[in-house]
Scaffold this active site. Sequence first.
Site, PDB file in Angstrom:
ATOM      1  N   ARG A 183       0.971  -1.187   0.183  1.00 50.02           N
ATOM      2  CA  ARG A 183      -0.222   0.017   0.125  1.00 50.02           C
ATOM      3  C   ARG A 183       0.729   1.197  -0.106  1.00 50.02           C
ATOM      4  O   ARG A 183       1.915   1.400   0.633  1.00 50.02           O
ATOM      5  CB  ARG A 183      -0.917   0.058   1.334  1.00 50.02           C
ATOM      6  CG  ARG A 183      -1.856  -1.187   1.321  1.00 50.02           C
ATOM      7  CD  ARG A 183      -2.449  -1.028   2.558  1.00 50.02           C
ATOM      8  NE  ARG A 183      -3.552  -2.243   2.799  1.00 50.02           N
ATOM      9  CZ  ARG A 183      -3.232  -3.586   3.342  1.00 50.02           C
ATOM     10  NH1 ARG A 183      -2.191  -3.706   3.901  1.00 50.02           N
ATOM     11  NH2 ARG A 183      -4.272  -4.417   3.382  1.00 50.02           N
ATOM     12  N   LYS A 236      -2.310  -2.516   7.846  1.00 54.67           N
ATOM     13  CA  LYS A 236      -3.697  -2.257   8.574  1.00 54.67           C
ATOM     14  C   LYS A 236      -3.797  -2.988   9.740  1.00 54.67           C
ATOM     15  O   LYS A 236      -3.279  -4.055  10.078  1.00 54.67           O
ATOM     16  CB  LYS A 236      -4.760  -2.554   7.789  1.00 54.67           C
ATOM     17  CG  LYS A 236      -4.890  -1.593   6.314  1.00 54.67           C
ATOM     18  CD  LYS A 236      -6.346  -1.825   5.845  1.00 54.67           C
ATOM     19  CE  LYS A 236      -6.399  -0.986   4.560  1.00 54.67           C
ATOM     20  NZ  LYS A 236      -7.601  -1.188   3.971  1.00 54.67           N
ATOM     21  N   HIS A 294      -1.948   2.548  -6.006  1.00 52.90           N
ATOM     22  CA  HIS A 294      -2.778   1.071  -5.557  1.00 52.90           C
ATOM     23  C   HIS A 294      -2.745   0.352  -6.909  1.00 52.90           C
ATOM     24  O   HIS A 294      -2.898  -0.819  -6.823  1.00 52.90           O
ATOM     25  CB  HIS A 294      -4.271   1.459  -5.072  1.00 52.90           C
ATOM     26  CG  HIS A 294      -4.752   0.326  -4.747  1.00 52.90           C
ATOM     27  ND1 HIS A 294      -4.555  -0.404  -3.610  1.00 52.90           N
ATOM     28  CD2 HIS A 294      -5.860  -0.397  -5.196  1.00 52.90           C
ATOM     29  CE1 HIS A 294      -5.213  -1.517  -3.212  1.00 52.90           C
ATOM     30  NE2 HIS A 294      -5.995  -1.431  -4.363  1.00 52.90           N
ATOM     31  N   ARG A 314       0.196  -1.855  -6.763  1.00 49.74           N
ATOM     32  CA  ARG A 314      -0.056  -2.950  -5.908  1.00 49.74           C
ATOM     33  C   ARG A 314      -1.016  -3.970  -6.570  1.00 49.74           C
ATOM     34  O   ARG A 314      -0.570  -5.248  -6.615  1.00 49.74           O
ATOM     35  CB  ARG A 314      -0.765  -2.373  -4.850  1.00 49.74           C
ATOM     36  CG  ARG A 314      -1.203  -3.616  -3.629  1.00 49.74           C
ATOM     37  CD  ARG A 314      -1.716  -2.848  -2.398  1.00 49.74           C
ATOM     38  NE  ARG A 314      -2.563  -3.308  -1.623  1.00 49.74           N
ATOM     39  CZ  ARG A 314      -2.130  -4.346  -0.607  1.00 49.74           C
ATOM     40  NH1 ARG A 314      -0.869  -4.317  -0.230  1.00 49.74           N
ATOM     41  NH2 ARG A 314      -2.980  -4.810   0.161  1.00 49.74           N
ATOM     42  N   HIS A 342      -3.561  -9.285   3.396  1.00 49.96           N
ATOM     43  CA  HIS A 342      -4.850  -9.540   3.678  1.00 49.96           C
ATOM     44  C   HIS A 342      -5.282 -10.430   4.649  1.00 49.96           C
ATOM     45  O   HIS A 342      -4.532 -11.668   4.638  1.00 49.96           O
ATOM     46  CB  HIS A 342      -5.310  -9.976   2.395  1.00 49.96           C
ATOM     47  CG  HIS A 342      -5.549  -8.817   1.242  1.00 49.96           C
ATOM     48  ND1 HIS A 342      -5.867  -9.024  -0.175  1.00 49.96           N
ATOM     49  CD2 HIS A 342      -5.232  -7.517   1.195  1.00 49.96           C
ATOM     50  CE1 HIS A 342      -5.687  -7.828  -0.799  1.00 49.96           C
ATOM     51  NE2 HIS A 342      -5.597  -6.917   0.135  1.00 49.96           N
ATOM     52  N   TYR A 373      -8.591 -17.237   6.555  1.00 49.50           N
ATOM     53  CA  TYR A 373      -7.153 -16.797   6.327  1.00 49.50           C
ATOM     54  C   TYR A 373      -5.929 -17.825   6.726  1.00 49.50           C
ATOM     55  O   TYR A 373      -6.177 -18.528   7.669  1.00 49.50           O
ATOM     56  CB  TYR A 373      -6.738 -15.572   7.276  1.00 49.50           C
ATOM     57  CG  TYR A 373      -5.366 -15.196   7.086  1.00 49.50           C
ATOM     58  CD1 TYR A 373      -4.707 -14.852   6.057  1.00 49.50           C
ATOM     59  CD2 TYR A 373      -4.673 -14.955   8.224  1.00 49.50           C
ATOM     60  CE1 TYR A 373      -3.722 -14.157   6.054  1.00 49.50           C
ATOM     61  CE2 TYR A 373      -3.481 -14.322   8.354  1.00 49.50           C
ATOM     62  CZ  TYR A 373      -2.786 -14.047   6.896  1.00 49.50           C
ATOM     63  OH  TYR A 373      -1.605 -13.664   6.911  1.00 49.50           O
TER      64      TYR A 373
END
Length: 311
Positions: free
Chosen positions: A158, A184, A253, A256, A279, A288
Amino acid sequence: MQALKQFLHSLSVQNRSAHTISNYRRDVEMFLAFYLTGETEVKRTGEQAERLSQFNGWSTIPSDAIRSFLGDRVQQGISARTLARQLSAIRSFYDFLLLEDKVTKNPAKGIRAPKQPQPLPKSLDVDWTRKLLEQPLNSWQDVRDQAIFELLYSAGLRVSECTDLDLTPGLDQLDSGWVRVMGKGQKARLAPVGSKAQEAIHHWLDIRKDYAQADERSVFVNRQGERLSVRSVQKRLDQRTLQAGLPTKMSPHRLRHACATHVLESSGDLRAVQEMLGHANLSTTQIYTKLDLQHLAQVYDQAHPRAKKGK
């Protein structure tokens, strides 16, 4: 359906477009046809047409009927945008009926339309990406920008992760092919860096001391020697896009996304891409799955267009 005719007339008085009025009429009629017959096709003749024209029991329709209608439309593959419009038509119609004292409540109130899917940014093909990245470097800012753009594309970062990158611990493992970024939720991760990006970053680090303030920890600095902003990266990328003659709008982005697309197209390993991008989930239903760094490095080296030397 005298009430519907009155509603459509009110829309006309409000100077709503003929297109909107036509859509709202069709949407309400379709919902009523479904409620009465279980079919969304509105027939202009026969028993269904007669039932539609004589219907006046709007106050008897429950909220569940509207939910069932939307659910049926979802199963038919109707787009989220169309469903949102149809729900809006039904809700607006009932708001009108409330004003006219024809009903005591709006059964569409509180019902949410299906979420609009957020379109992914268009990816870049490998040739366009190469053209963007292989431009002449005529200034120290060009050298810095080259390191930034190579890193965004190489590691799939990012843009905020790139501008927030510090010399340490961010670049502590650069020569081993990794950068440590804070993603994040303040979750740190190691992101893979190909040889082209490593070379560009080292080139920048060789001259960085001449432009950064002595106590500045950030990898990438502006003309004042302080941390570079996200907005500045976007402006410099706009300039590079023009310089490369690319007929497209570029964003960090998009680099990315190009990284993820190119690795996924070459490897087919969705979980490796998930790990690389940081993610937690690729979809609301996908669990995940952690991958070890050795496997990620192997997939990355085999799949990323600028991962290996000589490319």
